[in-house]
Design a protein around this motif. Structure first.
Motif, mmCIF file in Angstrom:
data_model
loop_
_atom_site.group_PDB
_atom_site.id
_atom_site.type_symbol
_atom_site.label_atom_id
_atom_site.label_comp_id
_atom_site.label_asym_id
_atom_site.label_seq_id
_atom_site.Cartn_x
_atom_site.Cartn_y
_atom_site.Cartn_z
ATOM 1 N N ASP A 1 13.678 82.776 18.093
ATOM 2 C CA ASP A 1 13.472 81.887 19.251
ATOM 3 C C ASP A 1 14.556 80.810 19.197
ATOM 4 N N ARG A 2 15.582 80.985 20.026
ATOM 5 C CA ARG A 2 16.763 80.120 19.947
ATOM 6 C C ARG A 2 16.630 78.860 20.794
ATOM 7 N N ARG A 3 15.432 78.555 21.271
ATOM 8 C CA ARG A 3 15.248 77.321 22.036
ATOM 9 C C ARG A 3 15.125 76.126 21.101
ATOM 10 N N PRO A 4 15.684 74.972 21.485
ATOM 11 C CA PRO A 4 15.469 73.754 20.698
ATOM 12 C C PRO A 4 13.975 73.434 20.589
ATOM 13 N N LYS A 5 13.570 72.931 19.434
ATOM 14 C CA LYS A 5 12.141 72.684 19.177
ATOM 15 C C LYS A 5 11.505 71.813 20.253
ATOM 16 N N PHE A 6 12.231 70.748 20.669
ATOM 17 C CA PHE A 6 11.569 69.794 21.572
ATOM 18 C C PHE A 6 11.408 70.310 22.996
ATOM 19 N N HIS A 7 11.932 71.482 23.283
ATOM 20 C CA HIS A 7 11.701 72.091 24.598
ATOM 21 C C HIS A 7 10.295 72.677 24.699
ATOM 22 N N LEU A 8 9.626 72.861 23.553
ATOM 23 C CA LEU A 8 8.363 73.581 23.544
ATOM 24 C C LEU A 8 7.136 72.671 23.601
ATOM 25 N N TYR A 9 7.324 71.360 23.440
ATOM 26 C CA TYR A 9 6.174 70.470 23.262
ATOM 27 C C TYR A 9 5.523 69.991 24.567
ATOM 28 N N LYS A 10 6.254 70.012 25.688
ATOM 29 C CA LYS A 10 5.726 69.590 26.998
ATOM 30 C C LYS A 10 4.996 68.242 26.903
ATOM 31 N N PRO A 11 5.732 67.172 26.634
ATOM 32 C CA PRO A 11 5.094 65.871 26.387
ATOM 33 C C PRO A 11 4.411 65.274 27.612
ATOM 34 N N ASN A 12 3.361 64.496 27.341
ATOM 35 C CA ASN A 12 2.764 63.622 28.362
ATOM 36 C C ASN A 12 3.467 62.268 28.339
ATOM 37 N N ILE A 13 3.790 61.829 27.138
ATOM 38 C CA ILE A 13 4.515 60.566 26.919
ATOM 39 C C ILE A 13 5.728 60.911 26.073
ATOM 40 N N ALA A 14 6.925 60.559 26.551
ATOM 41 C CA ALA A 14 8.145 60.907 25.818
ATOM 42 C C ALA A 14 9.043 59.694 25.642
ATOM 43 N N LEU A 15 9.919 59.782 24.662
ATOM 44 C CA LEU A 15 10.940 58.753 24.449
ATOM 45 C C LEU A 15 12.266 59.435 24.159
ATOM 46 N N LEU A 16 13.346 58.838 24.668
ATOM 47 C CA LEU A 16 14.694 59.325 24.387
ATOM 48 C C LEU A 16 15.535 58.148 23.920
ATOM 49 N N SER A 17 15.991 58.223 22.653
ATOM 50 C CA SER A 17 16.636 57.069 22.002
ATOM 51 C C SER A 17 18.154 57.045 22.136
ATOM 52 N N GLY A 18 18.776 58.204 22.152
ATOM 53 C CA GLY A 18 20.241 58.230 22.208
ATOM 54 C C GLY A 18 20.748 59.656 22.241
ATOM 55 N N ILE A 19 21.956 59.828 22.743
ATOM 56 C CA ILE A 19 22.588 61.153 22.772
ATOM 57 C C ILE A 19 23.997 61.029 22.194
ATOM 58 N N ALA A 20 24.211 61.710 21.076
ATOM 59 C CA ALA A 20 25.539 61.751 20.449
ATOM 60 C C ALA A 20 25.706 63.148 19.875
ATOM 61 N N TRP A 21 26.737 63.836 20.262
ATOM 62 C CA TRP A 21 26.963 65.237 19.951
ATOM 63 C C TRP A 21 26.682 65.565 18.487
ATOM 64 N N ASP A 22 25.884 66.614 18.259
ATOM 65 C CA ASP A 22 25.529 67.040 16.906
ATOM 66 C C ASP A 22 25.234 68.535 16.939
ATOM 67 N N HIS A 23 25.067 69.139 15.764
ATOM 68 C CA HIS A 23 24.731 70.565 15.630
ATOM 69 C C HIS A 23 25.746 71.445 16.373
ATOM 70 N N ILE A 24 27.033 71.243 16.092
ATOM 71 C CA ILE A 24 28.050 71.966 16.869
ATOM 72 C C ILE A 24 28.068 73.462 16.568
ATOM 73 N N ASN A 25 27.436 73.878 15.445
ATOM 74 C CA ASN A 25 27.344 75.317 15.178
ATOM 75 C C ASN A 25 26.413 76.003 16.176
ATOM 76 N N VAL A 26 25.547 75.227 16.839
ATOM 77 C CA VAL A 26 24.620 75.766 17.838
ATOM 78 C C VAL A 26 25.034 75.353 19.247
ATOM 79 N N PHE A 27 25.510 74.116 19.391
ATOM 80 C CA PHE A 27 25.922 73.588 20.692
ATOM 81 C C PHE A 27 27.416 73.268 20.635
#
Length: 452
Positions: A169-195
């Protein structure tokens, strides 16, 4: 339930196994190698496999589910047997969603800060005796496990990792949780072997925001331009709640947070941690904790394990280690320590250890990451590059990427140890940053340098 874990020894996997056993489920597992502390913790609860390896005979029709870890391969013999028998196979995040689908799911996402923010939230809730189910990526003081599951708690707090779910299952983990309440702290490129591109990486956060259930909310760091862009562009029917870094001051090495009742001393420090605190505050308020109760509890929060952890202190010297390894985390941590100890010399040592950090293109992302340090040191082992089957990375490439002429670079564990132990730390701060082990550096032995 009878549940079998394929690759039970991982940090996340063994904590889930312990949580399910604690809940009363029958748990078995396999792995080809298990390191500490997973090994001792599984053994203490009777969950350590009798022998290492993969045993298809452990897979039988009486199993209710198999949970598949990332460490396993697609041709794992136990996985093939489970597929053949038609047993339900879950990835780690799939199982957590299945457990929490009737609960209010609170998911903390972001390239950096998510472990700390989740830890802050859990600390505050625990301080006020508010029970929730949870999964967090670090061991927390006052908590026996990193995962806690019940049938009765109303909330499930989840650290939302963007890495892949399982070998099948090659989907990122957080795509599967379907949050009611979510937070997003920052975006800085990482995991370049996958993305492999920044655009592809950012897209994962767009999907995350769009996965929030209708009528839910996203609390987001509006000081991060990529986060702001992603959240504000989303057409999902959710509430969008921005936050910014609160006012704070530093006096004699103590950080004071500005509150409605005046300045309050706190144990964590650094602008990035104050930003994390602001995000945690809004999430706690969304969960029913009022502002005064939040401040009372957060004053006693000393940090998540491996995040800016004080390992030694003398009269005029102090040493920290930090899990920071990506460019944005290294820059934030280095700046935080220098700001906290402005009148002391900062010696910052970074071990390059990950797949991304050995990629010549990604290496350029480290430009300026160690600029706040008075003395900057890089340590890496060329054999680590070879093990990852990557092209050789030269000291010249590293020096050019960081754009710092006085950068010290060590490629031998003994030489790096000699440097660390050979320093006079009077009126100084030593900062060690890595997701590795600094070539086997003995941190207990290092404490002797700071005892006076």
């Amino acid at each position: 339930m009878q549940i079998h874990f394929i690759a039970i020894g991982g940090s996340a996997m063994h904590n889930l196994a312990l949580a399910l056993a604690h809940k009363g489920d029958m748990v078995t597992g396999s792995d080809d190698v298990i390191f500490e502390p997973s090994k001792s913790r599984l053994k203490a609860k009777g969950l350590l496999p009798e022998s290492f390896g993969w045993y298809p005979e452990k897979i039988h029709e009486d199993l209710d589910a198999v949970i598949l870890g990332m460490h396993a391969k697609e041709d794992n013999p136990e996985l093939l047997k489970a597929q053949e028998l038609g047993i339900k196979i879950y990835s780690y995040p799939e199982f957590l969603y299945e457990h929490s689908k009737d609960k209010t799911r609170v998911v903390i996402g972001g390239s950096h800060g998510k472990t700390t923010i989740t830890s802050m939230i859990l600390h505050v809730l625990n301080y006020h005796d508010r029970e929730v189910d949870f999964m967090v990526g670090a061991q927390l003081e006052g908590f026996e496990r990193m995962v806690h599951l019940t049938d009765h708690n109303d909330f499930m707090v989840l650290e939302g990792d963007e890495y892949l779910s399982s070998p099948i299952d090659r989907r990122p983990k957080f795509h599967l949780y379907k949050p009611n309440i979510a937070l997003l702290s920052g975006i800085a490129w990482d995991h370049i072997n996958v993305f492999p591109t920044f655009e592809n990486y950012v897209e994962q956060f767009q999907i995350f925001v769009d996965s929030i259930v209708k009528g839910g909310s996203i609390t987001y760091n509006e000081e991060d331009p990529e986060v702001k862009k992603v959240v504000e562009a989303s057409e999902n029917a959710i509430r969008k709640l921005p936050y910014t870094t609160p006012e704070y001051s530093i006096e004699d090495g103590t950080t004071f947070l500005e509150t409605p009742e005046g300045p309050m001393p706190i144990e964590v420090f650094g602008k990035h941690n104050l930003s994390n605190l602001a995000g945690a505050k809004w999430i706690c308020q969304n969960m029913g904790v009022d502002e005064d109760d939040f401040y009372e509890a957060i004053a006693t929060f000393s940090g998540a394990s491996k995040r800016l952890e004080k390992i030694a202190e003398g009269k005029t010297s102090v040493a920290y280690k930090d899990f920071a390894h990506s460019p944005s985390k290294v820059a934030a941590t280095t700046k935080a320590v220098k700001e906290q100890y402005a009148n002391r010399k900062l010696i910052a040592c970074l071990e390059l250890h990950t797949y991304s950090s050995f990629n010549p293109e990604f290496l350029k992302e480290y430009k300026g990451a160690l600029d706040a340090a008075d003395e900057a040191v890089i340590f890496y082992l060329p054999e680590s590059v070879a093990i990852k089957k990557l092209k050789e990375v030269t000291p010249e490439q590293i020096s050019e990427a960081f754009e710092r002429n006085d950068l010290k670079i060590y490629t031998n564990a003994t030489d790096f140890k000699d440097f660390v132990f050979g320093q006079d730390y009077g009126n100084s701060v030593l900062l060690l940053m890595s997701s590795g082990n600094y070539g086997g550096l003995d941190l207990n032995e290092l404490k002797g340098k700071f005892s006076s």
